[in-house]
Scaffold this active site. Structure first.
Site, PDB file in Angstrom:
ATOM      1  N   ASP A 111       0.812  -1.226   0.000  1.00  0.00           N
ATOM      2  CA  ASP A 111       0.000   0.000   0.000  1.00  0.00           C
ATOM      3  C   ASP A 111       0.842   1.271   0.000  1.00  0.00           C
ATOM      4  O   ASP A 111       0.312   2.368   0.195  1.00  0.00           O
ATOM      5  CB  ASP A 111      -0.933   0.002   1.224  1.00  0.00           C
ATOM      6  CG  ASP A 111      -2.036  -1.028   1.089  1.00  0.00           C
ATOM      7  OD1 ASP A 111      -2.824  -0.909   0.132  1.00  0.00           O
ATOM      8  OD2 ASP A 111      -2.097  -1.963   1.908  1.00  0.00           O
ATOM      9  N   GLU A 121      -0.107   9.545   1.097  1.00  0.00           N
ATOM     10  CA  GLU A 121      -0.803  10.552   1.921  1.00  0.00           C
ATOM     11  C   GLU A 121      -0.971  10.087   3.362  1.00  0.00           C
ATOM     12  O   GLU A 121      -0.996  10.908   4.283  1.00  0.00           O
ATOM     13  CB  GLU A 121      -2.178  10.856   1.336  1.00  0.00           C
ATOM     14  CG  GLU A 121      -2.929  11.903   2.148  1.00  0.00           C
ATOM     15  CD  GLU A 121      -4.316  12.176   1.625  1.00  0.00           C
ATOM     16  OE1 GLU A 121      -4.597  13.327   1.298  1.00  0.00           O
ATOM     17  OE2 GLU A 121      -5.135  11.231   1.546  1.00  0.00           O
ATOM     18  N   ASP A 122      -1.075   8.782   3.550  1.00  0.00           N
ATOM     19  CA  ASP A 122      -1.402   8.279   4.892  1.00  0.00           C
ATOM     20  C   ASP A 122      -0.261   8.375   5.888  1.00  0.00           C
ATOM     21  O   ASP A 122      -0.488   8.327   7.092  1.00  0.00           O
ATOM     22  CB  ASP A 122      -1.865   6.816   4.798  1.00  0.00           C
ATOM     23  CG  ASP A 122      -3.203   6.715   4.100  1.00  0.00           C
ATOM     24  OD1 ASP A 122      -4.070   7.562   4.362  1.00  0.00           O
ATOM     25  OD2 ASP A 122      -3.364   5.798   3.277  1.00  0.00           O
ATOM     26  N   ARG A 137       1.277  -1.397   7.346  1.00  0.00           N
ATOM     27  CA  ARG A 137       1.680  -0.107   6.779  1.00  0.00           C
ATOM     28  C   ARG A 137       2.585   0.698   7.718  1.00  0.00           C
ATOM     29  O   ARG A 137       3.101   1.744   7.330  1.00  0.00           O
ATOM     30  CB  ARG A 137       0.433   0.715   6.417  1.00  0.00           C
ATOM     31  CG  ARG A 137      -0.479   0.009   5.413  1.00  0.00           C
ATOM     32  CD  ARG A 137      -1.380   0.977   4.698  1.00  0.00           C
ATOM     33  NE  ARG A 137      -0.600   1.989   4.005  1.00  0.00           N
ATOM     34  CZ  ARG A 137      -1.118   3.074   3.433  1.00  0.00           C
ATOM     35  NH1 ARG A 137      -2.424   3.280   3.481  1.00  0.00           N
ATOM     36  NH2 ARG A 137      -0.349   3.959   2.828  1.00  0.00           N
ATOM     37  N   ARG A 169      -8.319   3.098  11.543  1.00  0.00           N
ATOM     38  CA  ARG A 169      -6.880   3.349  11.373  1.00  0.00           C
ATOM     39  C   ARG A 169      -6.348   4.464  12.274  1.00  0.00           C
ATOM     40  O   ARG A 169      -5.147   4.546  12.485  1.00  0.00           O
ATOM     41  CB  ARG A 169      -6.590   3.714   9.914  1.00  0.00           C
ATOM     42  CG  ARG A 169      -7.080   2.685   8.891  1.00  0.00           C
ATOM     43  CD  ARG A 169      -6.225   1.455   8.872  1.00  0.00           C
ATOM     44  NE  ARG A 169      -6.657   0.523   7.846  1.00  0.00           N
ATOM     45  CZ  ARG A 169      -6.254   0.579   6.571  1.00  0.00           C
ATOM     46  NH1 ARG A 169      -5.423   1.518   6.181  1.00  0.00           N
ATOM     47  NH2 ARG A 169      -6.685  -0.313   5.710  1.00  0.00           N
ATOM     48  N   HIS A 177     -11.491   5.981   5.528  1.00  0.00           N
ATOM     49  CA  HIS A 177     -10.856   7.211   6.010  1.00  0.00           C
ATOM     50  C   HIS A 177     -11.844   8.377   5.926  1.00  0.00           C
ATOM     51  O   HIS A 177     -12.779   8.351   5.115  1.00  0.00           O
ATOM     52  CB  HIS A 177      -9.644   7.571   5.140  1.00  0.00           C
ATOM     53  CG  HIS A 177      -8.446   6.692   5.328  1.00  0.00           C
ATOM     54  ND1 HIS A 177      -7.708   6.193   4.271  1.00  0.00           N
ATOM     55  CD2 HIS A 177      -7.832   6.241   6.451  1.00  0.00           C
ATOM     56  CE1 HIS A 177      -6.691   5.479   4.726  1.00  0.00           C
ATOM     57  NE2 HIS A 177      -6.752   5.475   6.055  1.00  0.00           N
ATOM     58  N   ILE A 219      -8.201  -1.384  -4.463  1.00  0.00           N
ATOM     59  CA  ILE A 219      -7.604  -1.633  -3.141  1.00  0.00           C
ATOM     60  C   ILE A 219      -7.843  -0.424  -2.214  1.00  0.00           C
ATOM     61  O   ILE A 219      -6.987  -0.025  -1.425  1.00  0.00           O
ATOM     62  CB  ILE A 219      -6.104  -2.007  -3.218  1.00  0.00           C
ATOM     63  CG1 ILE A 219      -5.330  -1.008  -4.077  1.00  0.00           C
ATOM     64  CG2 ILE A 219      -5.947  -3.423  -3.762  1.00  0.00           C
ATOM     65  CD1 ILE A 219      -3.819  -1.183  -3.936  1.00  0.00           C
ATOM     66  N   CYS A 238      -5.134   9.939  -1.663  1.00  0.00           N
ATOM     67  CA  CYS A 238      -4.151   9.037  -1.014  1.00  0.00           C
ATOM     68  C   CYS A 238      -2.863   8.925  -1.804  1.00  0.00           C
ATOM     69  O   CYS A 238      -1.825   8.560  -1.257  1.00  0.00           O
ATOM     70  CB  CYS A 238      -4.705   7.624  -0.880  1.00  0.00           C
ATOM     71  SG  CYS A 238      -6.360   7.498  -0.290  1.00  0.00           S
TER      72      CYS A 238
HETATM   73  N1  GLY Z   1      -5.356  -0.190   0.556  1.00  0.00           N
HETATM   74  C1  GLY Z   1      -5.300   1.076   1.162  1.00  0.00           C
HETATM   75  C2  GLY Z   1      -5.304   0.922   2.620  1.00  0.00           C
HETATM   76  O1  GLY Z   1      -6.037   0.090   3.093  1.00  0.00           O
HETATM   77  O2  GLY Z   1      -4.605   1.562   3.347  1.00  0.00           O
END
Ligand code: GLY
Length: 253
Positions: A60, A65-66, A85, A131, A161, A242, A248
């Site tokens: 990912d 951006e995350d 991640r 998250r 998100h 995904i 993102c």
């Molecule tokens: N596939 C993007 C995420 O779940 O972070």
């Protein structure tokens, strides 16, 4: 105005990205072409784009951006809530350090993914999601306040998100879908209702007066164009498979 963006080339492991969608497995070659067009769109909006190499260890990791929040005053490296991640933050840090003198960090047990953060001027809405947890949001608000910015939390339950269902287009215009349409904190904005069948297009992105929209969502496109915005469609179908949206795929600052 934004002047720069950071993106990361999709890795071949993209096909193993976390997903809740049932749209099939991404076509890697197509994803590369779409990513290339996304970079072109960012450049058309006047951004200087830094392209990081693909990292096959992290399926990912193209969703940069995350892993960081880039504000006008500081950058904040997050701590993603998705266990697969979390180590993406290590490889983004040197690049963030190139652009910022002040780089803060969200520490465990706090988790934050910046796809949960929507900037409106000096204020940052932070979604509490699967998250991003309360501890992470509290740390984020403290860090924002340390740099004369503000933050507040928003609960969410229907989407991954915060920005999966919201897109701020500046000038008080806010794209919103589903649960976000009735949230009291957003009633002060001119809400543009994204039809539920086009929910994916709520994640459209304002960049320097142009709104990037995912290709194939004509009702939302018409809503945005009716406000007088220039628009640029980008086909991101392979990333949608995904759970990745337009926002993102880049850090904009
Ligand atoms: N596939 C993007 C995420 O779940 O972070």
């Amino acid at each position: 105005m934004f002047t720069k963006a950071i993106v990361r080339t999709p890795s071949q492991s993209l096909v193993k990205g976390i997903t809740t969608a049932s749209l099939g497995i991404p076509d890697y070659e197509k994803a590369l072409l779409q990513h290339s067009d996304y970079i072109s769109a960012l450049k058309e909006c006047g951004l200087e784009v830094t392209v990081l190499p693909a990292d096959d260890n992290f399926p990912d990791s193209t969703f940069v951006e995350d892993v960081a929040l880039m504000t006008p005053r500081c950058a904040i490296i997050t701590n993603p809530g998705a266990p697969t991640r979390q180590l993406e933050t290590i490889s983004i840090r040197p690049t963030v350090n190139q652009f910022y003198n002040t780089v803060e960090t969200i520490e465990p047990p706090g988790t934050v993914e910046a796809g949960d953060i929507m900037m409106v001027g000096d204020h940052y809405y932070i979604g509490l999601s699967e998250r991003t947890n309360q501890n992470g949001a509290d740390q984020m608000i403290n860090l924002l306040e340390k740099h004369q910015l503000t933050g507040s939390v928003v609960t969410l339950s229907e989407v991954l998100h915060l920005k999966t269902g919201l897109g701020y287009l500046e000038n008080n215009h806010l794209l919103a879908c589903g649960e976000f349409l009735s949230k009291p904190e957003f009633q002060q904005y001119h809400l543009l209702e994204v039809p539920i069948e086009e929910a994916y297009a709520a994640n459209s992105v304002w960049i320097n007066g142009t709104v990037l929209t995912p290709k194939g969502f004509p009702k939302t496109l018409a809503l945005i164009q009716a406000l007088g915005y220039k628009t640029r469609e980008v086909d991101v179908s392979e990333f949608q498979k995904i759970d990745g949206g337009l926002s993102c795929l880049s850090l904009r600052f």
